[in-house]
Scaffold this active site. Structure first.
Site, mmCIF file in Angstrom:
data_model
loop_
_atom_site.group_PDB
_atom_site.id
_atom_site.type_symbol
_atom_site.label_atom_id
_atom_site.label_comp_id
_atom_site.label_asym_id
_atom_site.label_seq_id
_atom_site.Cartn_x
_atom_site.Cartn_y
_atom_site.Cartn_z
ATOM 1 N N ASP B 269 -0.824 8.870 -11.408
ATOM 2 C CA ASP B 269 0.595 8.516 -11.297
ATOM 3 C C ASP B 269 1.218 9.569 -10.403
ATOM 4 O O ASP B 269 0.772 10.724 -10.395
ATOM 5 C CB ASP B 269 1.291 8.550 -12.664
ATOM 6 C CG ASP B 269 1.693 9.965 -13.032
ATOM 7 O OD1 ASP B 269 0.829 10.719 -13.480
ATOM 8 O OD2 ASP B 269 2.874 10.327 -12.844
ATOM 9 N N CYS B 312 5.919 -5.200 6.023
ATOM 10 C CA CYS B 312 5.189 -5.085 7.296
ATOM 11 C C CYS B 312 5.054 -6.410 8.024
ATOM 12 O O CYS B 312 4.998 -6.443 9.248
ATOM 13 C CB CYS B 312 3.817 -4.456 7.055
ATOM 14 S SG CYS B 312 3.962 -2.700 6.598
ATOM 15 N N HIS B 338 6.520 -1.251 0.524
ATOM 16 C CA HIS B 338 5.347 -0.979 1.375
ATOM 17 C C HIS B 338 4.497 0.153 0.810
ATOM 18 O O HIS B 338 3.268 0.035 0.723
ATOM 19 C CB HIS B 338 5.741 -0.631 2.813
ATOM 20 C CG HIS B 338 4.584 0.031 3.511
ATOM 21 N ND1 HIS B 338 3.518 -0.681 4.005
ATOM 22 C CD2 HIS B 338 4.267 1.347 3.685
ATOM 23 C CE1 HIS B 338 2.607 0.158 4.468
ATOM 24 N NE2 HIS B 338 3.030 1.402 4.295
#
Lengths: 381, 381
Positions: B269, B312, B338
């Site tokens: 994480d 993208c 993204h």
């Protein structure tokens, strides 16, 4: 009915009293009216993707010429195929002239007969906005509809100042129309005149006589009592050309929209549903909901039980309140989505009620339900 | 292989050197490892909906107990069916113990053998966090995995202080395990020991002997050189129980993740992909892209030509740069989407390469391509 610019048309559909439905076509897009235009100031409806915006029913949005001209620059946007190519919005786009922000945001403005000189609020750089420049920049931004440069005097301006602004707005309107038209871009004129009915009617006559694709009312919702605006609209809207779209600029609340639709207005734009969302205020079929109020802390019910947007069908008021209180970006995003969905639904239902000839009773029932549950003013926690 | 808590299992799939793929099952969810967990501090992965987060490939996220305990409160969240019901996340959730934020955010903390007393950074109210309270609060938050309360000494703490923290962490780990387990909630232990290999190995032995469902490494990425971390991981990770998930807490960059996967780590994480997105830094197959740099102003190419996320495939670097420069919320949202998509793809490809027995060459090729095009340090404009 074809409009002056090739590829543009407006067809009135059903009529109910002074209200009407219509279909406004541009070479690229089709917009059912009455229509609300979400505001996408800087080539983005704040927090939402174009897909989100379209999901609310919106088929035309507004972008602000002043902002995009200064940043990132109109040429940069033109290289992307205009604002629609830059932000990937697949439907119609209207741009304002930039004049309004020059007066509200820019520094050291001086106005003369030819135009306005001002300094950018971003970097202090010097710029000059003329009717011709407003059209040149909007051509680069590639909007479906360009607005003429106008002068909007303050709400409480004396009659002489309003008349001067009207005169200048008329001259600038003619100059805008004399510029070379941009491919696929229509032009709307703007009627000023403050709160004086005679001035409004006189200026309307001037603007209506010009070869515009639509006629807009500027200078409303600038501080005058809403009752006065509704009264004026009842007189003015029906006198606007019936065969062109009628656009009430910068308005407004759900009540404003319904009253203006009843008066015969076709198009609206306003930052209210998007700006208020960012402050935690939702607009619903049950009136305003202030998510900052303590009463929502453990409320597992949806924001608006009558709404089918993804915010209302997924999240609880308690979660939305948590996001707003914790200043999490998802809060503004989810409430913006709901508010625009509600505005879209309001316009869709209004169109349906006009078709059924039931607009009046529906407006009264809708407004009384909204006012009953309205939450403004209740204490926060 | 079943794990100590009923309904939990971990099955190792393919093995490539020290690296392995696995399937971690909880009563509610299935997580393929190696897996990256996006951070949803306040029951929201900043700017994204759960649907967005799942679209990046994430099947487990992390929420911070400290934040949710203080606001909106664990009981309030329990009434919604826990964090997953509150935020509508349909997959697995891990919560930390709250200890890390007590040390980094809270005011006036005093630590004793029994726990930590501190004042909230929000309103100064007094709270007490003990191993038992950490488990009680996490039970209310309803995570799939609860972390034990540990003490993470500063990166440059002297050896004696690290040993004291290890001892306390071991005692607290046993106390956590003695609390009544929450229905459907597994527990991971935490190994401390700083950068001393002998201390790490000794503490690992203690923690590995306890009945945890997984073992985590705490206290990495707290200022030590990354090369040192990679070296330590190469020794420590293979010594961690092979039949339980191995979780490296708070790490890291794409390079960190790939090196740790090679060492045998299964779970990660880190706030890096989400936090950096909000500052306009994208992480791509071509290295870091700083959208604030002037070079992107007129760049119509996508952020990452090798990425198939909606950011993208839809928007240009010029538009993303505009959103970031104009401080528009959509900027952080699109770049966050993204970055998490990239982290998800990195983990998915790593799993695939482990299955093919080609992890090593793929990691070297991937890292050399990233470092070649890396944009950090280039001037802004």
């Amino acid at each position: 009915m074809t409009l002056p610019t090739p590829g543009f048309s407006f067809e009135v559909g059903a009529v109910d009293g002074a209200a009407r439905t219509g279909i406004f076509r541009t070479p690229r897009a089709v917009v059912e009216t009455p229509a609300f235009m979400p505001v996408g100031t800087q080539a983005t409806v704040k927090s939402l993707t174009p897909e989100d915006v379209a999901s609310t029913g919106a088929r035309i949005i507004l972008a602000n010429t002043y902002h995009l001209w200064l940043r990132p620059g109109a040429e940069s946007i033109a290289a992307h195929g205009g604002v629609v190519g830059f932000m990937k919005w697949p439907h119609a786009l209207l741009t304002d002239s930039g004049g309004y922000q020059v007066f509200s945001l820019a520094k050291h403005r001086t106005i003369d007969e030819d135009g306005i000189t001002f300094r950018s609020h971003l970097d202090g750089s010097l710029h000059r906005l003329t009717p011709e420049e407003a059209m040149r920049v909007q051509a680069l931004l590639g909007s479906d509809v360009a607005m003429v440069l106008d002068e909007c005097p303050p709400g409480k301006a004396p009659r002489e100042e309003i008349e001067r602004a009207m005169k200048r707005t008329s001259e600038w309107a003619s100059r805008c129309l004399r510029t070379e038209p941009a491919e696929g871009q229509g032009r709307f004129g703007i009627v000023q005149g403050g709160t004086a009915l005679d001035l409004r009617m006189s200026h309307l006559q001037t603007i209506a006589a010009l070869d515009f694709d639509g006629v807009a009312l500027g200078g409303f919702s600038v501080g005058e009592p809403t009752a006065q605006m509704y009264e004026l609209l009842t007189e003015i809207a029906p006198a606007m050309p019936a065969d062109k779209p009628r656009y009430l600029m910068g308005v407004g609340t759900p009540t404003d929209l319904l009253r203006a639709v009843q008066a015969g207005i076709d198009m609206f734009d306003c930052v209210l549903p998007t700006r208020n969302a960012r402050n935690g205020q939702a607009l619903t079929w049950g009136g305003r909901v202030n998510l900052r109020q303590a009463r929502h802390r453990d409320d597992q019910s949806p924001l608006d039980t009558r709404c089918d947007c993804s915010t209302c069908t997924t999240y609880s008021r308690a979660y939305l309140r948590h996001l707003i209180k914790a200043e999490e970006m998802l809060g503004p995003r989810l409430v913006t989505l709901h508010n625009l969905h509600f505005y879209g639904a309001l316009m869709r239902e209004a169109r349906e009620m006009i078709r059924l000839g039931k607009l009046g009773p529906w407006v009264e029932a809708t407004l009384s339900r909204m006012h009953e549950e309205d939450e403004v003013g209740a204490p926060e926690g």
